[in-house]
Design an enzyme around this catalytic site. Structure first.
Site, PDB file in Angstrom:
ATOM      1  N   ARG A   1       2.548  -2.665   0.426  1.00 43.94           N
ATOM      2  CA  ARG A   1       2.495  -1.204   0.613  1.00 43.94           C
ATOM      3  C   ARG A   1       3.846  -0.796   1.181  1.00 43.94           C
ATOM      4  O   ARG A   1       4.239  -1.238   2.263  1.00 43.94           O
ATOM      5  CB  ARG A   1       1.372  -0.828   1.570  1.00 43.94           C
ATOM      6  CG  ARG A   1       1.459   0.630   2.026  1.00 43.94           C
ATOM      7  CD  ARG A   1       0.219   1.100   2.739  1.00 43.94           C
ATOM      8  NE  ARG A   1      -0.846   1.332   1.778  1.00 43.94           N
ATOM      9  CZ  ARG A   1      -1.956   2.027   2.032  1.00 43.94           C
ATOM     10  NH1 ARG A   1      -2.154   2.556   3.230  1.00 43.94           N
ATOM     11  NH2 ARG A   1      -2.876   2.189   1.100  1.00 43.94           N
TER      12      ARG A   1
ATOM     13  N   GLN B   1      -6.248   2.127  -5.932  1.00 46.97           N
ATOM     14  CA  GLN B   1      -7.180   3.210  -5.624  1.00 46.97           C
ATOM     15  C   GLN B   1      -7.765   3.804  -6.904  1.00 46.97           C
ATOM     16  O   GLN B   1      -8.964   4.074  -6.983  1.00 46.97           O
ATOM     17  CB  GLN B   1      -6.463   4.301  -4.818  1.00 46.97           C
ATOM     18  CG  GLN B   1      -7.384   5.422  -4.401  1.00 46.97           C
ATOM     19  CD  GLN B   1      -8.402   4.995  -3.363  1.00 46.97           C
ATOM     20  OE1 GLN B   1      -8.050   4.443  -2.334  1.00 46.97           O
ATOM     21  NE2 GLN B   1      -9.682   5.240  -3.627  1.00 46.97           N
TER      22      GLN B   1
ATOM     23  N   ASP C   1      -6.287  15.105  -2.197  1.00 42.87           N
ATOM     24  CA  ASP C   1      -5.700  14.156  -1.253  1.00 42.87           C
ATOM     25  C   ASP C   1      -5.055  14.966  -0.129  1.00 42.87           C
ATOM     26  O   ASP C   1      -4.947  16.201  -0.216  1.00 42.87           O
ATOM     27  CB  ASP C   1      -4.663  13.294  -2.001  1.00 42.87           C
ATOM     28  CG  ASP C   1      -4.203  12.074  -1.210  1.00 42.87           C
ATOM     29  OD1 ASP C   1      -4.709  11.821  -0.106  1.00 42.87           O
ATOM     30  OD2 ASP C   1      -3.301  11.366  -1.718  1.00 42.87           O
TER      31      ASP C   1
ATOM     32  N   CYS D   1      -9.444   9.699  -1.775  1.00 38.68           N
ATOM     33  CA  CYS D   1      -9.110   8.295  -1.491  1.00 38.68           C
ATOM     34  C   CYS D   1      -9.261   7.949  -0.018  1.00 38.68           C
ATOM     35  O   CYS D   1      -9.397   6.783   0.322  1.00 38.68           O
ATOM     36  CB  CYS D   1      -7.704   7.971  -1.989  1.00 38.68           C
ATOM     37  SG  CYS D   1      -6.391   8.869  -1.136  1.00 38.68           S
TER      38      CYS D   1
ATOM     39  N   ARG E   1     -13.133  -0.301  -3.582  1.00 36.15           N
ATOM     40  CA  ARG E   1     -11.809  -0.942  -3.447  1.00 36.15           C
ATOM     41  C   ARG E   1     -11.984  -2.458  -3.349  1.00 36.15           C
ATOM     42  O   ARG E   1     -11.240  -3.237  -3.953  1.00 36.15           O
ATOM     43  CB  ARG E   1     -11.082  -0.431  -2.187  1.00 36.15           C
ATOM     44  CG  ARG E   1     -10.631   1.015  -2.233  1.00 36.15           C
ATOM     45  CD  ARG E   1      -9.471   1.242  -3.178  1.00 36.15           C
ATOM     46  NE  ARG E   1      -8.297   0.432  -2.865  1.00 36.15           N
ATOM     47  CZ  ARG E   1      -7.365   0.741  -1.946  1.00 36.15           C
ATOM     48  NH1 ARG E   1      -7.478   1.853  -1.241  1.00 36.15           N
ATOM     49  NH2 ARG E   1      -6.320  -0.044  -1.745  1.00 36.15           N
TER      50      ARG E   1
HETATM   51  N1  NVA Z   1      -1.237  10.071  -0.778  1.00 34.37           N
HETATM   52  C1  NVA Z   1      -1.620   9.372   0.434  1.00 34.37           C
HETATM   53  C2  NVA Z   1      -2.642   8.340   0.123  1.00 34.37           C
HETATM   54  C3  NVA Z   1      -3.125   7.551   1.316  1.00 34.37           C
HETATM   55  C4  NVA Z   1      -4.093   6.468   0.948  1.00 34.37           C
HETATM   56  C5  NVA Z   1      -0.388   8.764   1.072  1.00 34.37           C
HETATM   57  O1  NVA Z   1       0.467   8.245   0.331  1.00 34.37           O
HETATM   58  O2  NVA Z   1      -0.267   8.813   2.285  1.00 34.37           O
HETATM   59  N1   CP Z   2      -7.192   4.954   0.473  1.00 37.44           N
HETATM   60  C1   CP Z   2      -6.396   4.088   1.122  1.00 37.44           C
HETATM   61  O1   CP Z   2      -5.517   3.427   0.535  1.00 37.44           O
HETATM   62  O2   CP Z   2      -6.649   3.975   2.452  1.00 37.44           O
HETATM   63  P1   CP Z   2      -5.776   3.233   3.556  1.00 37.44           P
HETATM   64  O3   CP Z   2      -4.507   4.026   3.742  1.00 37.44           O
HETATM   65  O4   CP Z   2      -6.642   3.231   4.778  1.00 37.44           O
HETATM   66  O5   CP Z   2      -5.457   1.831   3.076  1.00 37.44           O
END
Ligand code: NVA
Ligand code: CP
Length: 301
Positions: A102, A132, A217, A257, A285
């Site tokens: 991530r 997701q 979102d 999400c 997930r």
């Molecule tokens: N669009 C959000 C999704 C979090 C799971 C982000 O990137 O923070």
């Molecule tokens: N939806 C999602 O990816 O959640 P987290 O940021 O908690 O991993």
């Protein structure tokens, strides 16, 4: 060797296999049947942004498949101290079987993958969140059947979730009705050929009209916190509320999400209401990612 860096790294046939496999793996899990196709395999999870669901689902999922998972973050590893991504990829991928990352720009995960000896999975970048959308589509199929020909309404920011929905729409043959505030709209360069699956609307209620699934979102994604105040003003009218859900198909589902901000992008009555499937979506997930990890490491079983 196959990576999953963006949704279109899998084709429609592989996606159908993965969804079928997810059903099998989920049913076994619900029956408490041990299933260890990845015994002795190690997943390394690298987080440059916060997470609850992604960490938990990958870590629990890997344990449930018989393997182990190691968590690294930028704060207490050399990753935050300027070690080149290419060097980190060389070293990490010699000591494990699978990597989930991530991070910020998609280019970071692509550079990592280019120097990795093992498959790499995108656990969210600024541009995409493919795991997701696997879970979201699996959830839609569980509740409503095939997604081909259906209409998904996207209300809000043109972010990593939306660009991934667009790639999925192109692969699986559905339409995404999008409404985003001026200044936060889709970048045609990033949408690429998937823009052909999109219909754009100025007003959120028009994007919701007739939709089989309404989704949204946060107004501010991770990494964009400095824009918080400007975004609060720009997104004030982009809330999924009961009026907007009433414009959708009577059978329409609501997804998010998570994490969600009730009173901002979604009204509490919607996310906590009868059309919301957000808890199934979050649970899935775990199941889709177990199918994905099994596929990347063992192929078709
Ligand atoms: N669009 C959000 C999704 C979090 C799971 C982000 O990137 O923070
Ligand atoms: N939806 C999602 O990816 O959640 P987290 O940021 O908690 O991993």
């Amino acid at each position: 060797m196959k990576h999953f860096l963006q949704f279109k790294d899998l084709d429609a046939e592989e996606l159908a296999y993965l969804f079928a496999r997810t059903r099998v793996i989920k049913e076994r899990f619900k029956r408490y049947e041990p299933y260890h196709p990845l015994s002795d395999r190690t997943l390394v999870m690298i987080f440059e942004k916060a997470s609850t669901r992604t960490r938990l689902s990958f870590e629990a999922g890997m344990h449930q498949l018989g393997g182990s998972a190691i968590y690294l973050n930028t704060r207490d590893s050399q990753l935050g101290r300027g070690e080149p991504v290419e060097d980190a990829a060389q070293v990490i991928s010699r000591m494990c079987d699978l990597v989930m990352i991530r991070t910020f720009e998609q280019s970071i995960i692509e550079r990592f993958a280019a120097h990795s000896r093992v498959p790499v999975i995108n656990g969210l970048t600024n541009e995409y969140h493919p795991c997701q959308i696997l879970a979201d589509i699996f959830t839609f199929i569980e509740h409503r059947g095939d997604i081909r020909g259906r209409v998904v309404a996207w209300i809000g920011d043109a972010n990593n979730m939306l660009y991934t929905w667009l790639q999925a729409a192109e692969l699986l043959g559905f339409t995404v009705q999008v409404s985003s505030p001026v200044g936060y709209q889709v970048d045609p360069a990033l949408a690429g050929s998937s823009a052909a699956c999109m219909r754009r609307f100025d007003r959120p209620i028009d994007a919701a009209r007739g939709a089989d699934l309404v989704t949204t979102d946060v107004w501010t994604s991770m990494g964009f916190e400095s824009e918080n105040e400007a975004r609060r003003r720009a997104f004030a009218d982009w809330q999924v509320n009961e009026e907007l859900m009433a414009a959708a198909d009577p059978q329409a589902l609501f997804m998010h999400c998570l994490p969600a901000h009730r009173g901002e992008e979604v009204q509490a009555e919607v996310i906590d209401g009868p059309r919301s499937v957000v808890w199934d979506e979050a649970e899935n997930r775990l199941h889709v990612q177990k199918a994905l990890m099994e596929y990347l490491l063992r192929g078709r079983l």
